[in-house]
Motif scaffolding. Structure first.
Motif, mmCIF file in Angstrom:
data_model
loop_
_atom_site.group_PDB
_atom_site.id
_atom_site.type_symbol
_atom_site.label_atom_id
_atom_site.label_comp_id
_atom_site.label_asym_id
_atom_site.label_seq_id
_atom_site.Cartn_x
_atom_site.Cartn_y
_atom_site.Cartn_z
ATOM 1 N N UNK A 78 26.010 43.216 30.214
ATOM 2 C CA UNK A 78 26.172 44.254 29.171
ATOM 3 C C UNK A 78 27.808 44.533 28.758
ATOM 4 N N UNK A 79 28.592 44.212 29.921
ATOM 5 C CA UNK A 79 29.989 44.061 29.693
ATOM 6 C C UNK A 79 30.467 42.843 28.889
ATOM 7 N N UNK A 80 29.782 41.828 29.307
ATOM 8 C CA UNK A 80 30.263 40.453 28.690
ATOM 9 C C UNK A 80 29.723 40.686 27.026
ATOM 10 N N UNK A 81 28.572 41.222 27.036
ATOM 11 C CA UNK A 81 28.034 41.175 25.428
ATOM 12 C C UNK A 81 28.802 42.236 24.625
ATOM 13 N N UNK A 82 29.257 43.225 25.379
ATOM 14 C CA UNK A 82 30.108 44.050 24.692
ATOM 15 C C UNK A 82 31.626 43.511 24.211
ATOM 16 N N UNK A 83 32.147 42.679 25.142
ATOM 17 C CA UNK A 83 33.412 42.221 24.943
ATOM 18 C C UNK A 83 32.903 40.867 23.558
ATOM 19 N N UNK A 84 31.815 40.244 23.786
ATOM 20 C CA UNK A 84 31.674 39.284 22.610
ATOM 21 C C UNK A 84 31.420 39.871 21.490
ATOM 22 N N UNK A 130 34.591 32.727 29.508
ATOM 23 C CA UNK A 130 34.020 31.886 30.294
ATOM 24 C C UNK A 130 34.470 32.174 32.037
ATOM 25 N N UNK A 131 35.806 32.792 31.980
ATOM 26 C CA UNK A 131 36.078 33.123 33.485
ATOM 27 C C UNK A 131 35.147 34.287 33.807
ATOM 28 N N UNK A 132 34.717 35.122 32.933
ATOM 29 C CA UNK A 132 33.862 36.066 33.350
ATOM 30 C C UNK A 132 32.450 35.647 33.833
#
Length: 349
Positions: A78-84, A130-132
């Motif tokens: 969810x954090x990844x998708x929020x940033x994206x 990508x680092x994430x």
């Protein structure tokens, strides 16, 4: 990315994002990059000033990756998708404004470019996302290394030799360190940040702000000397993120803030804005805005004396930072309202 917000780190986030705004002002807005790499004579007060300023602020991106390593990234979808989603929102929103104003053509190709492919507009976000994704595997390596300080130290020294010695002095296409604009260098900084946290390096390092100033001073004098000799392209290379001096300077600035608390009223106030830094980056770094973001500053500086240039640069960047910050605050408030409305509707159902 971190379990608890530390106010000193939040203040540091605000500072380094402001430094990034100044860095972009210097290298692209006022053309330090093109001036030094053009082959023309750069021996004038403007370039001397820009070289000096850039020697102070060039460390900012490195510090962001050090922070990530210090707290480590715990990957959450969810954090990844929020940033994206935030990247896509700003990329597409700014594009639509330009399309409405007639500055861009409304086409399927552009819609794809500034929505689905939006991350390609921001090199930092490409690397960070990508680092994430690889962070869980990097954390496994950290768990294996941190029990043995000697092995971890050798590991850091090896990466330093690859990225900051070979990568800075010789590499072009072999390992693609790319002046620090790369995933491999971000990973090295991630490990460096974790190394500082794992062995509590801050207790062994005093007055790191002095090292930060000394490193910046050395880099400035070297760059100034090369500019004087007519070696502008070599002077520009000193501003590579993987320059060993810049790497050390970034660590010094990072540790300096880890050793202070920033718990006064002013510090607490400034720290509240740490959560908005990504939006500031996404707005002012949008490719469509790059030709316009510092155009007015150029015009103003032409009519002002040299003595006013540093103050004009500082004031202009402060105003730009505040404007972008206000836009991001507004976006977050609107997003929260939508979430509340959605929650209310779900409860009614």
């Amino acid at each position: 990315m971190r379990a608890k917000r530390l106010n000193n780190v939040e203040c540091l986030r605000v500072l380094i994002m402001f430094m990034i705004v100044i860095h972009h002002c210097v290298v692209s807005g006022l053309h330090l990059n093109s001036n030094l790499n053009s082959g023309i004579d750069c021996n004038n007060m403007m370039n001397y000033l820009l070289v000096f300023i850039n020697s102070i602020v060039v460390v900012a991106v490195n510090v962001f990756f050090l922070i990530s390593g210090y707290f480590t990234i715990n990957f959450k979808l969810n954090k990844f998708l929020m940033l994206l989603g935030e990247v896509i929102f700003y990329s597409f929103f700014i594009y639509i404004i330009f399309a409405i104003e007639g500055g861009e053509i409304l086409s399927v190709k552009n819609i794809m470019k500034y929505s689905i492919l939006a991350v390609n507009e921001y090199w930092f976000m490409t690397v960070y996302l990508v680092l994430m994704l690889v962070a869980p595997y990097l954390n496994i390596v950290i768990d294996l290394l941190k029990a043995d300080k000697r092995k971890y130290s050798i590991f850091i020294i090896t990466l330093f030799a690859i990225t900051c010695i070979y990568g800075f002095a010789f590499d072009k296409d072999v390992i693609n360190v790319n002046g620090g604009y790369s995933l491999i260098y971000a990973i090295f900084l991630y490990f460096t940040g974790n190394f500082i946290k794992t062995y509590d390096i801050i207790n062994d390092c005093k007055k790191m702000h002095i090292l930060y100033m000394l490193a910046g001073g050395v880099n400035f004098l070297l760059a100034l000397f090369l500019v004087y000799l007519g070696k502008g392209n070599m002077a520009w290379k000193l501003f590579s993120y993987n320059n060993p001096i810049v790497y050390i300077q970034a660590i010094a600035l990072f540790i300096s803030f880890l050793t202070i608390k920033c718990n006064g009223r002013i510090g607490i106030f400034i720290g509240r804005f740490g959560q908005y830094t990504l939006g500031i980056y996404l707005i002012h770094s949008h490719s469509l805005l790059i030709p316009y973001r510092f155009r007015e500053l150029e015009i103003i500086m032409k009519d002002m004396g040299v003595i006013f240039w540093p103050f004009l640069i500082l004031l202009y960047c402060i105003i730009l930072y505040i404007v972008c910050n206000c836009v991001e605050i507004l976006r977050k408030k609107i997003a929260k309202c939508f979430v509340k409305i959605r929650t209310i509707n779900v409860k009614r159902v």
